[in-house]
Design a protein around this motif. Structure first.
Motif, mmCIF file in Angstrom:
data_model
loop_
_atom_site.group_PDB
_atom_site.id
_atom_site.type_symbol
_atom_site.label_atom_id
_atom_site.label_comp_id
_atom_site.label_asym_id
_atom_site.label_seq_id
_atom_site.Cartn_x
_atom_site.Cartn_y
_atom_site.Cartn_z
ATOM 1 N N ARG A 127 0.804 -1.218 0.000
ATOM 2 C CA ARG A 127 0.000 0.000 0.000
ATOM 3 C C ARG A 127 0.839 1.272 0.000
ATOM 4 O O ARG A 127 0.274 2.364 0.115
ATOM 5 N N THR B 105 -6.157 -2.506 -1.569
ATOM 6 C CA THR B 105 -4.744 -2.515 -1.209
ATOM 7 C C THR B 105 -4.487 -1.808 0.115
ATOM 8 O O THR B 105 -3.650 -2.256 0.911
ATOM 9 N N GLY C 223 -6.749 -3.922 3.066
ATOM 10 C CA GLY C 223 -6.795 -5.375 3.033
ATOM 11 C C GLY C 223 -8.201 -5.929 2.999
ATOM 12 O O GLY C 223 -8.412 -7.137 3.134
ATOM 13 N N THR D 54 -1.301 -8.553 -1.248
ATOM 14 C CA THR D 54 -2.545 -8.438 -0.488
ATOM 15 C C THR D 54 -3.572 -9.443 -0.979
ATOM 16 O O THR D 54 -4.209 -10.145 -0.191
#
Length: 748
Positions: A308, A352, A355, A447
């Protein structure tokens, strides 16, 4: 006139002598035009043909006789340049060249020491070249050294043939393939390397053959390459690349195509194939031997950052991926046989930043673009309706994901063709960027990748029908143990996704602000906080269901019929279509073709657009009840089974009809035989019995009609002893009217 180390030759090649020694009245020479001398066989029955040597003992003649022999030729006397000395191969390292140099100098020294007493002693040298006692000298040297006489004789011939000096003892490797160029194609072949075989007639290998071998090995792949022996791989190569197709017509006139082997002269041998395969192995030119970057990305690359990094907040970037799960699902039809629909493909969409699993889709078959779009449709729409479809009741805050992302992150899989990516961007409903991750680098979208492993650990490995990586010998195949249908499997995934989104603790999701304000360390809490503070509450990220539906769901063409809207053999009902007169049984009605959208996980409804408005058509249970609450994969599979059953039943019906006609014919023949010799009427009108029977039936019908009218117009009591005559319908009606109005009847 003649000197040592000179060559006497003609331009036509009819004369070609190499002079190796000259005395006052004698001369020693090699005849370079003569055939190669054969080596003596060491056994009475050699297993292979006796090889030949280029060197042989020099001939000698009186100088006068030599001049007399060549005086009729227009010869030229010229110096001879020997190709001797130490030769080192190219393409070797300095250490390897030094090692080869030392070995060859040492071997040349040993060989020279064996013949040194003969070539440096003038008496022995003269005797070897010009007398018959040369063989005795070689035998004596053999006894002194313990080396075979044949080996010493060969070294002496090599010494004189290649210059009569120490450098003649080095092996002449400079012509061993260094100047050979592999032909590009078969038509360029001029000669074949190596000895000519007496038993086979294979041609030389070409560059084109090398490309075919590489193509063949790439098709085999690493697993089969490690499993199969080289002989088996050559058989496969021989079948596909050294045969030709021929059309054969059998005795019944049916055509078939068979593969016929090419002649041996048009093929390469197993040894040639094996030689090039080992060359590819040695040079690491096979794809699966190049493990550098792929192995590094999987096992050795550092993981210092997070997926991220650079993402603004929830809903900004979604990661999409698909995998075939290690479990078999139950086919919803023929449940007593426990058939399997196959292994499901799960498409997952994950946010992202947080999650959060924002959507997923389950299909049967390999990953494809339609499955990806349906997963995105699920991610962009409300989840309450989605869960209700599978019998799970949730609140909107339990799964608050219905936002269109700005970026998509995908890999280079076959389910993401570039032309479809371009089309998705051109739709302009929110997605403005698509990120392609590096090949073989799953950590670039870790992820979503990690979610598949979590589903496996939490749900799939405990399901009946789970596919073990290393099953025990003798175990039943996993497809025979399937219990869950596709709908039930989706229910399990929904339940697990809700737990992951709402209840699983993960402190790595927190940033500084979240930690300071005490935000819960779950995906949903991070999603809600980030959406409110980082993404302006999600404004501008929501689209209507109809807008997303028509841009993402698979399309099809349906037609209107009297039974409903028909798509792929299934009928649907819609109030709007019925109000427009599209679904009537009127033969003059116009058939409408509708551009529809459907969801391949359920046959319960389809959508179509008419004059800018999107309408929903529900499954018509009265016409298509057999396909209620089924996926399209299972429904279409059942239709194919119906088609096969229909064809089989048609064959049975045909056989039964033919048997029926045969039975009828036999009974007709039996009836005719029973009437043989009887009178055959010549009249054209019905016979008397037929007329009488028809009259009786008519009277009986009239009586039934009379009784009916009697019940309708009033009851008529009769004495049991009264005789009732049969009346016609008109007479009965007349009697009833007479009773009603007091008129006289015509009698009964």
């Amino acid at each position: 006139m003649f000197n040592k180390h000179s060559r006497v030759y003609t331009e036509s090649g009819s004369l070609n002598y190499l002079i190796v020694d000259v005395q006052d009245d004698r001369i020693a020479f090699f005849d370079l035009t003569q055939a190669v001398a054969k080596r003596r066989a060491r056994t009475q029955s050699p297993k292979r043909p006796t090889p030949s040597r280029h060197q042989s003992k020099p001939k000698w003649m009186e100088i006068g006789d030599f001049i007399e022999m060549i005086e009729d030729y227009q010869y030229v006397v010229d110096g001879y340049e020997y190709q001797n000395g130490l030769h080192l191969p190219k393409g070797k390292s300095a250490e390897k060249k030094a090692e080869i140099r030392e070995d060859r100098i040492e071997q040349a020294t040993i060989n020279y020491q064996l013949i040194r007493p003969i070539v440096e002693d003038e008496t022995k040298r003269y005797a070897f070249l010009y007398s018959k006692s040369g063989n005795q000298i070689i035998v004596e040297r053999s006894r002194e050294t313990g080396v075979k006489a044949e080996h010493i004789s060969r070294l002496l011939c090599q010494y004189f043939m290649r210059g009569g000096c120490f450098n003649a003892m080095f092996p002449n490797y400079r012509y061993c393939g260094s100047s050979f160029v592999l032909p590009a194609k078969v038509s360029d072949i001029k000669c074949k390397k190596g000895r000519k075989s007496d038993n086979t007639n294979y041609r030389a290998r070409t560059e084109y053959d090398n490309k075919l071998i590489e193509k063949h090995l790439n098709k085999l792949g690493k697993r089969k390459y490690d499993k199969f022996p080289h002989t088996k791989m050559y058989q496969i190569f021989d079948y596909y690349y050294q045969t030709r197709e021929e059309v054969v017509i059998d005795e019944f006139g049916e055509k078939s195509v068979i593969r016929v082997p090419l002649p041996e002269s048009e093929c390469i041998s197993y040894d040639q194939y094996y030689s090039y395969v080992k060359h590819l192995e040695k040079e690491h030119k096979l794809n699966w031997l190049n493990k550098g970057e792929k192995k590094y990305l999987k096992e050795f690359e550092s993981r210092l950052g997070r997926a991220r990094d650079g993402v603004k907040g929830p809903g900004f970037r979604y990661e999409v991926d698909a995998t075939i799960e290690d479990v078999y699902l139950l086919f919803p039809y023929f449940t007593e046989y426990r058939l399997s629909s196959g292994r499901p493909t799960v498409y997952r969409v994950v946010d992202t930043f947080s999650g959060m699993v924002v959507g997923f889709h389950v299909g049967i078959g390999g990953p494809n673009w339609e499955g990806v779009l349906q997963a995105l449709y699920n991610a962009f729409t409300d989840k309450v309706e989605f869960c209700q479809r599978y019998g799970i009741e949730i609140n909107a805050e339990d799964w608050p994901c219905f936002h269109v992302c700005s970026e998509l992150t995908i890999d280079n899989g076959v389910e993401y063709p570039s032309k479809n990516m371009k089309q998705l961007l051109e739709e302009q409903f929110g997605i403005s960027c698509i990120n392609y991750t590096q090949i073989y680098a799953g950590s670039r979208k870790g992820t979503v990748e990690g979610g598949f492993q979590q589903d496996k650990n939490d749900v799939i490995q405990f399901m009946p029908g789970y596919v073990e990586r290393l099953p025990e010998k003798g175990e039943k195949h996993a497809s025979n143990l399937a219990v869950y249908t596709q709908d039930k499997f989706i229910q399990l995934l929904i339940a697990n996704t809700l737990i992951r989104n709402n209840d699983v603790f993960n402190a790595r999701l927190h940033d500084k602000a979240m930690s300071e304000q005490g935000v819960g360390a779950t995906c949903r809490e991070v999603w809600n906080f980030g959406l409110k503070h980082y993404m302006n509450g999600g404004r501008g990220m929501v689209r209507t269901k109809e807008e997303v539906l028509y841009k993402l769901l698979p399309s099809g063409s349906a037609t209107t019929t009297a039974q409903g809207i028909k798509y792929n053999g299934i009928y649907y009902k819609c109030n709007f279509a019925a109000s427009q007169g599209w679904l009537t049984d009127n033969k003059n009605r116009k058939v409408k073709k509708l551009d529809i959208r459907y969801f391949d996980g359920s046959t319960m409804r389809i959508w179509y657009r008419w004059e800018g408005v999107i309408y929903t058509a529900e499954l018509n249970e009265s016409q298509s009840e057999a396909f209620e609450h089924k996926s399209w994969f299972d429904a279409e599979h059942r239709m194919k089974i119906y088609s096969a059953e229909r064809a089989a039943q048609k064959r049975k019906e045909r056989e039964a009809r033919i048997a029926q006609m045969q039975f009828t014919k036999e009974k007709q023949e039996e009836a005719r035989k029973e009437l043989e010799g009887t009178y055959t009427p010549k009249r054209n009108s019905p016979n008397s019995l037929t007329r009488l029977t028809a009259l009786i039936q008519k009277k009986m019908q009239d009586q039934k009609t009379s009784n009916l009218f009697t019940q309708l117009l009033g009851n008529e009591t009769r004495d049991p002893d009264t005789t009732v005559r049969i009346s016609t319908k008109h007479q009965a009606m007349s009697n009833q009217f007479a009773k009603m109005y007091g008129a006289n009847s015509n009698g009964n």
